[in-house]
Design an enzyme around this catalytic site. Structure first.
Site, PDB file in Angstrom:
ATOM      1  N   ASN A 149       0.842  -1.189   0.000  1.00 57.92           N
ATOM      2  CA  ASN A 149       0.000   0.000   0.000  1.00 57.92           C
ATOM      3  C   ASN A 149       0.889   1.255   0.000  1.00 57.92           C
ATOM      4  O   ASN A 149       1.526   1.565   1.010  1.00 57.92           O
ATOM      5  CB  ASN A 149      -0.906  -0.052   1.254  1.00 57.92           C
ATOM      6  CG  ASN A 149      -1.832   1.150   1.338  1.00 57.92           C
ATOM      7  OD1 ASN A 149      -1.532   2.209   0.796  1.00 57.92           O
ATOM      8  ND2 ASN A 149      -2.944   0.984   2.032  1.00 57.92           N
ATOM      9  N   LYS A 194       0.501   3.724   2.885  1.00 55.31           N
ATOM     10  CA  LYS A 194       1.100   3.331   4.166  1.00 55.31           C
ATOM     11  C   LYS A 194       2.618   3.456   4.118  1.00 55.31           C
ATOM     12  O   LYS A 194       3.249   3.920   5.066  1.00 55.31           O
ATOM     13  CB  LYS A 194       0.758   1.876   4.473  1.00 55.31           C
ATOM     14  CG  LYS A 194      -0.581   1.671   5.078  1.00 55.31           C
ATOM     15  CD  LYS A 194      -0.622   0.243   5.577  1.00 55.31           C
ATOM     16  CE  LYS A 194      -2.000  -0.152   5.974  1.00 55.31           C
ATOM     17  NZ  LYS A 194      -2.064  -1.586   6.272  1.00 55.31           N
ATOM     18  N   GLU A 222      -2.463 -12.731   1.446  1.00 55.23           N
ATOM     19  CA  GLU A 222      -3.887 -12.647   1.765  1.00 55.23           C
ATOM     20  C   GLU A 222      -4.091 -12.354   3.255  1.00 55.23           C
ATOM     21  O   GLU A 222      -3.510 -13.033   4.110  1.00 55.23           O
ATOM     22  CB  GLU A 222      -4.572 -13.971   1.407  1.00 55.23           C
ATOM     23  CG  GLU A 222      -6.037 -13.764   1.134  1.00 55.23           C
ATOM     24  CD  GLU A 222      -6.778 -15.075   0.904  1.00 55.23           C
ATOM     25  OE1 GLU A 222      -8.006 -15.073   1.095  1.00 55.23           O
ATOM     26  OE2 GLU A 222      -6.126 -16.083   0.572  1.00 55.23           O
ATOM     27  N   ASP A 281      -1.149  -3.956  10.368  1.00 51.71           N
ATOM     28  CA  ASP A 281      -2.531  -4.162   9.959  1.00 51.71           C
ATOM     29  C   ASP A 281      -3.343  -3.157  10.751  1.00 51.71           C
ATOM     30  O   ASP A 281      -3.165  -3.014  11.962  1.00 51.71           O
ATOM     31  CB  ASP A 281      -3.000  -5.595  10.228  1.00 51.71           C
ATOM     32  CG  ASP A 281      -4.237  -5.907   9.395  1.00 51.71           C
ATOM     33  OD1 ASP A 281      -4.251  -5.573   8.192  1.00 51.71           O
ATOM     34  OD2 ASP A 281      -5.205  -6.452   9.937  1.00 51.71           O
ATOM     35  N   PHE A 335      -5.641   9.082   2.965  1.00 48.08           N
ATOM     36  CA  PHE A 335      -6.206   7.977   2.197  1.00 48.08           C
ATOM     37  C   PHE A 335      -7.326   7.312   3.005  1.00 48.08           C
ATOM     38  O   PHE A 335      -7.626   7.720   4.130  1.00 48.08           O
ATOM     39  CB  PHE A 335      -5.104   6.968   1.841  1.00 48.08           C
ATOM     40  CG  PHE A 335      -4.557   6.210   3.025  1.00 48.08           C
ATOM     41  CD1 PHE A 335      -3.640   6.790   3.876  1.00 48.08           C
ATOM     42  CD2 PHE A 335      -4.966   4.905   3.282  1.00 48.08           C
ATOM     43  CE1 PHE A 335      -3.132   6.094   4.971  1.00 48.08           C
ATOM     44  CE2 PHE A 335      -4.457   4.188   4.370  1.00 48.08           C
ATOM     45  CZ  PHE A 335      -3.541   4.793   5.214  1.00 48.08           C
ATOM     46  N   GLY A 336      -7.920   6.291   2.398  1.00 42.96           N
ATOM     47  CA  GLY A 336      -8.910   5.473   3.116  1.00 42.96           C
ATOM     48  C   GLY A 336     -10.049   6.289   3.707  1.00 42.96           C
ATOM     49  O   GLY A 336     -10.667   7.115   3.029  1.00 42.96           O
ATOM     50  N   TYR A 337     -10.293   6.077   4.987  1.00 44.02           N
ATOM     51  CA  TYR A 337     -11.410   6.746   5.665  1.00 44.02           C
ATOM     52  C   TYR A 337     -11.037   8.133   6.194  1.00 44.02           C
ATOM     53  O   TYR A 337     -11.815   8.743   6.920  1.00 44.02           O
ATOM     54  CB  TYR A 337     -11.886   5.866   6.835  1.00 44.02           C
ATOM     55  CG  TYR A 337     -12.404   4.507   6.405  1.00 44.02           C
ATOM     56  CD1 TYR A 337     -13.722   4.339   5.986  1.00 44.02           C
ATOM     57  CD2 TYR A 337     -11.569   3.397   6.396  1.00 44.02           C
ATOM     58  CE1 TYR A 337     -14.191   3.103   5.588  1.00 44.02           C
ATOM     59  CE2 TYR A 337     -12.033   2.142   5.996  1.00 44.02           C
ATOM     60  CZ  TYR A 337     -13.340   2.007   5.592  1.00 44.02           C
ATOM     61  OH  TYR A 337     -13.803   0.782   5.191  1.00 44.02           O
ATOM     62  N   ASP A 338      -9.859   8.632   5.845  1.00 46.23           N
ATOM     63  CA  ASP A 338      -9.406   9.930   6.363  1.00 46.23           C
ATOM     64  C   ASP A 338     -10.434  11.053   6.220  1.00 46.23           C
ATOM     65  O   ASP A 338     -10.609  11.842   7.155  1.00 46.23           O
ATOM     66  CB  ASP A 338      -8.090  10.360   5.695  1.00 46.23           C
ATOM     67  CG  ASP A 338      -6.887   9.652   6.292  1.00 46.23           C
ATOM     68  OD1 ASP A 338      -7.056   8.946   7.311  1.00 46.23           O
ATOM     69  OD2 ASP A 338      -5.781   9.799   5.748  1.00 46.23           O
ATOM     70  N   ARG A 347      -1.141   4.942  13.569  1.00 41.99           N
ATOM     71  CA  ARG A 347       0.105   4.347  13.035  1.00 41.99           C
ATOM     72  C   ARG A 347       1.320   4.995  13.696  1.00 41.99           C
ATOM     73  O   ARG A 347       2.281   4.319  14.060  1.00 41.99           O
ATOM     74  CB  ARG A 347       0.137   4.537  11.515  1.00 41.99           C
ATOM     75  CG  ARG A 347       1.196   3.697  10.815  1.00 41.99           C
ATOM     76  CD  ARG A 347       0.941   3.574   9.324  1.00 41.99           C
ATOM     77  NE  ARG A 347      -0.316   2.901   9.058  1.00 41.99           N
ATOM     78  CZ  ARG A 347      -1.433   3.517   8.662  1.00 41.99           C
ATOM     79  NH1 ARG A 347      -1.432   4.803   8.431  1.00 41.99           N
ATOM     80  NH2 ARG A 347      -2.531   2.835   8.479  1.00 41.99           N
TER      81      ARG A 347
HETATM   82  P1  IMP Z   1      -4.839  -3.133   5.771  1.00 49.82           P
HETATM   83  O1  IMP Z   1      -4.147  -2.801   7.055  1.00 49.82           O
HETATM   84  O2  IMP Z   1      -3.929  -3.154   4.609  1.00 49.82           O
HETATM   85  O3  IMP Z   1      -5.748  -4.299   5.909  1.00 49.82           O
HETATM   86  O4  IMP Z   1      -5.802  -1.929   5.413  1.00 49.82           O
HETATM   87  C1  IMP Z   1      -6.347  -1.156   6.362  1.00 49.82           C
HETATM   88  C2  IMP Z   1      -7.481  -0.326   5.805  1.00 49.82           C
HETATM   89  O5  IMP Z   1      -7.948   0.447   6.905  1.00 49.82           O
HETATM   90  C3  IMP Z   1      -7.076   0.656   4.710  1.00 49.82           C
HETATM   91  O6  IMP Z   1      -7.319   0.180   3.435  1.00 49.82           O
HETATM   92  C4  IMP Z   1      -7.982   1.843   5.017  1.00 49.82           C
HETATM   93  O7  IMP Z   1      -9.232   1.642   4.458  1.00 49.82           O
HETATM   94  C5  IMP Z   1      -8.113   1.772   6.526  1.00 49.82           C
HETATM   95  N1  IMP Z   1      -7.063   2.586   7.165  1.00 49.82           N
HETATM   96  C6  IMP Z   1      -5.986   2.165   7.866  1.00 49.82           C
HETATM   97  N2  IMP Z   1      -5.250   3.209   8.304  1.00 49.82           N
HETATM   98  C7  IMP Z   1      -5.874   4.299   7.828  1.00 49.82           C
HETATM   99  C8  IMP Z   1      -5.580   5.691   7.933  1.00 49.82           C
HETATM  100  O8  IMP Z   1      -4.581   6.146   8.495  1.00 49.82           O
HETATM  101  N3  IMP Z   1      -6.471   6.494   7.336  1.00 49.82           N
HETATM  102  C9  IMP Z   1      -7.572   6.058   6.698  1.00 49.82           C
HETATM  103  N4  IMP Z   1      -7.878   4.790   6.541  1.00 49.82           N
HETATM  104  C10 IMP Z   1      -7.036   3.898   7.123  1.00 49.82           C
END
Ligand code: IMP
Length: 200
Positions: A9, A12, A40, A69, A150-153, A179
């Site tokens: 990612n 990340k 996976e 994770d 990114f993501g839910y930010d 994180r």
């Molecule tokens: P994974 O850890 O790769 O399974 O993914 C974690 C998922 O949680 C990401 O794809 C995001 O949707 C969400 N996520 C994790 N950390 C963050 C963050 O710092 N901001 C926003 N979304 C997050």
């Protein structure tokens, strides 16, 4: 010190490099090492997935490895999307669809929508298998705000701020995020370990 980050990612990887770089820890992503592997995330817990990713990459490279994770846990949804955060919207998931699904699920739930981001980091070497946990609490907004991160930010407003994670500059998010908190614990662990090595 060189450490591999077991993640594909890019969002990340960028954050982890930004956070650990200033501490003199050089992070190599899988891409940096030319490794193409999809691991996976099929474990029922954050800890299990972090460990699976770190162990797989450590066995492949023989280098000290960290894997994270992480995810969002919403109180009114009994902790969902949780370990399924990245694929909340199903097969065709992406950040936007996940955010839309979250708003949909929360539509009829009483406010405020309390939530927390959690991050589990596993550090794996020949002799070490350590877990570090970070959490940041806040609320889910009624609509996405901001374009950073990114993501839910865009939907997450950390406690003590009136802006979403996506409205905050990355320097600020990186000082309060789940994180960051987990990585600081990891950094402190490394510092203590190095101190002990120097004494003996
Ligand atoms: P994974 O850890 O790769 O399974 O993914 C974690 C998922 O949680 C990401 O794809 C995001 O949707 C969400 N996520 C994790 N950390 C963050 C963050 O710092 N901001 C926003 N979304 C997050």
């Amino acid at each position: 010190m060189k450490i591999v980050l077991a993640s594909n990612n890019p969002d990340k990887v960028k954050e982890v490099k930004e956070i650990l770089g200033p501490l003199g820890i050089e992070i190599f992503s899988l891409k940096d090492l030319g490794i193409k592997i999809e691991i996976e995330e099929d474990q029922p817990t954050f800890e299990g997935n972090a460990r699976k990713k770190a162990r797989t990459v450590f066995e492949l490279t023989g280098l000290p490895t960290i894997a994270d994770d992480s995810g969002l846990m919403v109180e009114a949804l009994d902790g969902a999307p949780g370990v399924y955060s990245s694929r909340y919207a199903g097969e065709e998931h992406n950040y936007e669809k996940n955010n839309q699904k979250l708003l949909q699920e929360l539509k009829n739930k009483p406010e405020p929508h309390r939530a927390k981001f959690v991050c589990f980091i596993n550090y794996m070497t020949e002799t070490e298998d350590e877990i570090f946990i970070g959490e940041t609490s806040g609320e889910i907004l009624k609509e996405p705000r901001g374009t950073n991160g990114f993501g839910y930010d865009p939907l997450f407003k950390p406690d003590g701020f009136d802006k979403s994670y996506a409205e905050l500059p990355s320097e600020i998010k990186n000082k309060i995020s789940h994180r960051y908190k987990a990585l600081v614990k990891f950094r402190n662990y490394l510092v203590e370990k190095l101190k002990k090595q120097n004494v003996h």
